[in-house]
Write a protein that holds these residues in place. Structure first.
Motif, PDB file in Angstrom:
ATOM      1  N   GLU A  19       0.853  -1.206   0.000  1.00 56.58           N
ATOM      2  CA  GLU A  19       0.000   0.000   0.000  1.00 56.58           C
ATOM      3  C   GLU A  19       0.884   1.250   0.000  1.00 56.58           C
ATOM      4  N   ALA A  20       1.848   1.289   0.914  1.00 53.47           N
ATOM      5  CA  ALA A  20       2.689   2.496   1.038  1.00 53.47           C
ATOM      6  C   ALA A  20       3.562   2.698  -0.196  1.00 53.47           C
ATOM      7  N   ALA A  21       3.934   1.586  -0.843  1.00 52.35           N
ATOM      8  CA  ALA A  21       4.796   1.696  -2.030  1.00 52.35           C
ATOM      9  C   ALA A  21       4.076   2.332  -3.210  1.00 52.35           C
ATOM     10  N   ALA A  80      11.050   0.433   4.950  1.00 48.78           N
ATOM     11  CA  ALA A  80      10.316   1.307   5.888  1.00 48.78           C
ATOM     12  C   ALA A  80       9.013   1.752   5.220  1.00 48.78           C
ATOM     13  N   TYR A  81       7.905   1.329   5.797  1.00 50.07           N
ATOM     14  CA  TYR A  81       6.604   1.652   5.171  1.00 50.07           C
ATOM     15  C   TYR A  81       5.536   1.920   6.223  1.00 50.07           C
ATOM     16  N   VAL A  82       4.802   3.010   6.004  1.00 47.82           N
ATOM     17  CA  VAL A  82       3.701   3.384   6.896  1.00 47.82           C
ATOM     18  C   VAL A  82       2.439   3.474   6.032  1.00 47.82           C
ATOM     19  N   ARG A  83       1.343   2.936   6.539  1.00 49.25           N
ATOM     20  CA  ARG A  83       0.085   2.977   5.775  1.00 49.25           C
ATOM     21  C   ARG A  83      -0.191   4.401   5.310  1.00 49.25           C
ATOM     22  N   ASN A  88       3.356  10.698   7.759  1.00 43.41           N
ATOM     23  CA  ASN A  88       3.617  12.089   8.159  1.00 43.41           C
ATOM     24  C   ASN A  88       3.034  12.430   9.534  1.00 43.41           C
ATOM     25  N   LYS A  89       2.908  11.408  10.377  1.00 46.72           N
ATOM     26  CA  LYS A  89       2.376  11.624  11.733  1.00 46.72           C
ATOM     27  C   LYS A  89       3.366  11.153  12.794  1.00 46.72           C
ATOM     28  N   GLY A  90       4.601  10.923  12.397  1.00 47.50           N
ATOM     29  CA  GLY A  90       5.642  10.572  13.369  1.00 47.50           C
ATOM     30  C   GLY A  90       5.862   9.086  13.572  1.00 47.50           C
ATOM     31  N   ILE A  91       5.095   8.233  12.889  1.00 51.89           N
ATOM     32  CA  ILE A  91       5.233   6.782  13.092  1.00 51.89           C
ATOM     33  C   ILE A  91       6.591   6.291  12.582  1.00 51.89           C
ATOM     34  N   GLY A  92       6.962   6.744  11.392  1.00 54.30           N
ATOM     35  CA  GLY A  92       8.255   6.339  10.813  1.00 54.30           C
ATOM     36  C   GLY A  92       9.401   6.736  11.727  1.00 54.30           C
ATOM     37  N   ILE A 109      21.250   3.005   5.126  1.00 56.60           N
ATOM     38  CA  ILE A 109      19.895   2.889   4.575  1.00 56.60           C
ATOM     39  C   ILE A 109      19.977   3.164   3.073  1.00 56.60           C
ATOM     40  N   GLY A 110      19.358   2.291   2.301  1.00 59.37           N
ATOM     41  CA  GLY A 110      19.285   2.524   0.854  1.00 59.37           C
ATOM     42  C   GLY A 110      17.868   2.891   0.481  1.00 59.37           C
ATOM     43  N   THR A 111      17.737   3.846  -0.420  1.00 60.72           N
ATOM     44  CA  THR A 111      16.386   4.159  -0.918  1.00 60.72           C
ATOM     45  C   THR A 111      16.498   4.656  -2.352  1.00 60.72           C
ATOM     46  N   ILE A 116      12.286  11.652  -2.856  1.00 63.16           N
ATOM     47  CA  ILE A 116      12.885  12.763  -2.088  1.00 63.16           C
ATOM     48  C   ILE A 116      12.275  12.890  -0.699  1.00 63.16           C
ATOM     49  N   TRP A 117      11.003  12.496  -0.561  1.00 69.63           N
ATOM     50  CA  TRP A 117      10.375  12.570   0.767  1.00 69.63           C
ATOM     51  C   TRP A 117      11.055  11.602   1.730  1.00 69.63           C
ATOM     52  N   ALA A 118      11.446  10.410   1.196  1.00 73.98           N
ATOM     53  CA  ALA A 118      12.095   9.411   2.062  1.00 73.98           C
ATOM     54  C   ALA A 118      13.491   9.916   2.446  1.00 73.98           C
ATOM     55  N   GLU A 123      17.079  12.226   6.535  1.00 74.94           N
ATOM     56  CA  GLU A 123      17.949  13.361   6.897  1.00 74.94           C
ATOM     57  C   GLU A 123      17.440  14.030   8.171  1.00 74.94           C
ATOM     58  N   LYS A 124      16.120  14.166   8.287  1.00 76.23           N
ATOM     59  CA  LYS A 124      15.554  14.781   9.498  1.00 76.23           C
ATOM     60  C   LYS A 124      15.849  13.946  10.739  1.00 76.23           C
ATOM     61  N   ASN A 125      16.132  12.659  10.496  1.00 73.20           N
ATOM     62  CA  ASN A 125      16.407  11.756  11.613  1.00 73.20           C
ATOM     63  C   ASN A 125      17.903  11.445  11.758  1.00 73.20           C
TER      64      ASN A 125
HETATM   65  C1  LIG Z   1       8.971   7.310   4.445  1.00 70.68           C
HETATM   66  C2  LIG Z   1       8.020   6.882   5.557  1.00 70.68           C
HETATM   67  C3  LIG Z   1       8.387   5.488   6.045  1.00 70.68           C
HETATM   68  C4  LIG Z   1       8.167   7.875   6.725  1.00 70.68           C
HETATM   69  O1  LIG Z   1       7.279   7.529   7.759  1.00 70.68           O
HETATM   70  P1  LIG Z   1       6.256   8.662   8.320  1.00 70.68           P
HETATM   71  O2  LIG Z   1       5.588   8.095   9.488  1.00 70.68           O
HETATM   72  O3  LIG Z   1       5.398   9.104   7.201  1.00 70.68           O
HETATM   73  O4  LIG Z   1       7.287   9.817   8.699  1.00 70.68           O
HETATM   74  P2  LIG Z   1       7.258  10.800   9.970  1.00 70.68           P
HETATM   75  O5  LIG Z   1       5.877  11.284  10.169  1.00 70.68           O
HETATM   76  O6  LIG Z   1       7.966  10.164  11.100  1.00 70.68           O
HETATM   77  O7  LIG Z   1       8.210  11.941   9.437  1.00 70.68           O
HETATM   78  C5  LIG Z   1       7.666  12.954   8.654  1.00 70.68           C
HETATM   79  C6  LIG Z   1       8.726  13.434   7.690  1.00 70.68           C
HETATM   80  O8  LIG Z   1       8.941  12.463   6.678  1.00 70.68           O
HETATM   81  C7  LIG Z   1       8.815  13.073   5.398  1.00 70.68           C
HETATM   82  N1  LIG Z   1       7.497  12.669   4.849  1.00 70.68           N
HETATM   83  C8  LIG Z   1       6.777  11.603   5.246  1.00 70.68           C
HETATM   84  N2  LIG Z   1       5.665  11.480   4.501  1.00 70.68           N
HETATM   85  C9  LIG Z   1       5.675  12.477   3.627  1.00 70.68           C
HETATM   86  C10 LIG Z   1       4.816  12.844   2.579  1.00 70.68           C
HETATM   87  N3  LIG Z   1       3.695  12.141   2.293  1.00 70.68           N
HETATM   88  N4  LIG Z   1       5.125  13.938   1.861  1.00 70.68           N
HETATM   89  C11 LIG Z   1       6.230  14.630   2.138  1.00 70.68           C
HETATM   90  N5  LIG Z   1       7.108  14.305   3.112  1.00 70.68           N
HETATM   91  C12 LIG Z   1       6.828  13.229   3.852  1.00 70.68           C
HETATM   92  C13 LIG Z   1       8.934  14.546   5.659  1.00 70.68           C
HETATM   93  O9  LIG Z   1      10.306  14.891   5.761  1.00 70.68           O
HETATM   94  C14 LIG Z   1       8.257  14.681   6.981  1.00 70.68           C
HETATM   95  O10 LIG Z   1       8.661  15.783   7.724  1.00 70.68           O
HETATM   96  P3  LIG Z   1       8.143  17.260   7.378  1.00 70.68           P
HETATM   97  O11 LIG Z   1       6.680  17.133   7.136  1.00 70.68           O
HETATM   98  O12 LIG Z   1       8.492  18.047   8.579  1.00 70.68           O
HETATM   99  O13 LIG Z   1       8.909  17.659   6.156  1.00 70.68           O
HETATM  100  C15 LIG Z   1       6.533   6.897   5.082  1.00 70.68           C
HETATM  101  O14 LIG Z   1       6.181   8.216   4.728  1.00 70.68           O
HETATM  102  C16 LIG Z   1       6.260   5.984   3.891  1.00 70.68           C
HETATM  103  O15 LIG Z   1       5.888   4.841   4.074  1.00 70.68           O
HETATM  104  N6  LIG Z   1       6.380   6.522   2.668  1.00 70.68           N
HETATM  105  C17 LIG Z   1       6.095   5.781   1.449  1.00 70.68           C
HETATM  106  C18 LIG Z   1       7.060   4.640   1.237  1.00 70.68           C
HETATM  107  C19 LIG Z   1       8.504   5.073   1.352  1.00 70.68           C
HETATM  108  O16 LIG Z   1       8.952   6.039   0.749  1.00 70.68           O
HETATM  109  N7  LIG Z   1       9.297   4.291   2.100  1.00 70.68           N
HETATM  110  C20 LIG Z   1      10.725   4.496   2.269  1.00 70.68           C
HETATM  111  C21 LIG Z   1      11.426   3.262   1.839  1.00 70.68           C
HETATM  112  S1  LIG Z   1      13.190   3.390   2.096  1.00 70.68           S
END
Ligand SMILES: CC(C)(COP(=O)(O)OP(=O)(O)OC[C@H]1O[C@@H](n2cnc3c(N)ncnc32)[C@H](O)[C@@H]1OP(=O)(O)O)[C@@H](O)C(=O)NCCC(=O)NCCS
Length: 178
Positions: A19-21, A80-83, A88-92, A109-111, A116-118, A123-125
């Motif tokens: 789903e997250a992908a 790393a995947y969040v539904r 964007n709610k701090g779960i990751g 970590i490879g991505t 760019i969001w990942a 980077e934020k972490n």
């Molecule tokens: C990448 C991912 C795991 C991060 O988990 P998360 O719970 O969403 O992230 P957090 O809430 O802890 O952190 C939020 C930060 O992540 C980034 N971010 C996360 N989701 C975002 C979105 N939909 N759009 C833009 N930035 C996003 C931003 O930097 C954001 O901080 P900011 O809003 O202050 O710029 C999650 O967003 C995800 O599953 N994304 C899709 C799949 C993916 O890219 N996985 C990475 C594989 S390596």
């Protein structure tokens, strides 16, 4: 709550990843985008290969997953995947912090270069991108991915990795002293 995932969570982990992908659609190169993004066999293979998944649970349901894998002298954060509605709610960040706390090794970590969001998330972490040359070397050393994926990926490293790496680079040449 963060907890270790087990066999009973397999279908949920599979579902969350795929789903997250969907975030990758139209972003990463078309030839790298499978449907599903991670087939069950590949997920099984990753787990058999040592990727240990941890999950974030809300109201007794997993809403995010992240894998950790020790390879050689480093620890990799994998998959790393969040539904989607829970992103964007701090779960990751919570999952990443928990997993980073489980290892004393340098963390890589490879991505996807285009995700760019990942990259921003890591980077934020506290992670930083390594150079292109280093990326190629690290992907070949620690990951099993095709050449094409090396081109389209980036690697981020934690402070410990950079400290060790810089220390290695600046340490005197042993053969000179021996
Ligand atoms: C990448 C991912 C795991 C991060 O988990 P998360 O719970 O969403 O992230 P957090 O809430 O802890 O952190 C939020 C930060 O992540 C980034 N971010 C996360 N989701 C975002 C979105 N939909 N759009 C833009 N930035 C996003 C931003 O930097 C954001 O901080 P900011 O809003 O202050 O710029 C999650 O967003 C995800 O599953 N994304 C899709 C799949 C993916 O890219 N996985 C990475 C594989 S390596």
């Amino acid at each position: 709550m963060i907890r270790l995932c087990d066999n009973r969570d397999f279908e949920t982990v599979y579902s969350i990843i795929n789903e997250a992908a969907e975030a990758y659609i139209g972003i990463i190169p078309q030839d790298r985008l499978k449907d599903p993004y991670m087939p069950r066999d590949e997920l099984k293979h990753e787990i058999a290969d040592g990727v240990v998944f941890w999950g974030y649970e809300e109201d007794k349901e997993l809403t995010g997953v992240m894998g950790i894998q020790n390879v050689g002298d480093v620890t990799l954060i994998r998959h790393a995947y969040v539904r989607t509605p829970r992103q964007n709610k701090g779960i990751g960040a919570k999952l990443l912090s928990e997993l980073c706390g489980q290892t004393n090794r340098p963390i890589l970590i490879g991505t996807w270069a285009d995700a760019i969001w990942a990259i921003r998330f890591y980077e934020k972490n506290g992670f930083r991108l390594v150079s292109m040359e280093e990326k190629k070397r690290l992907l070949k050393k620690y990951w099993s991915i095709p050449g094409r994926q090396v081109e389209t990926s980036v690697v981020l490293a934690d402070q410990k990795w950079f400290q060790l790496h810089q220390a290695n680079e600046t340490s005197p040449n042993r053969s000179f002293h021996s």
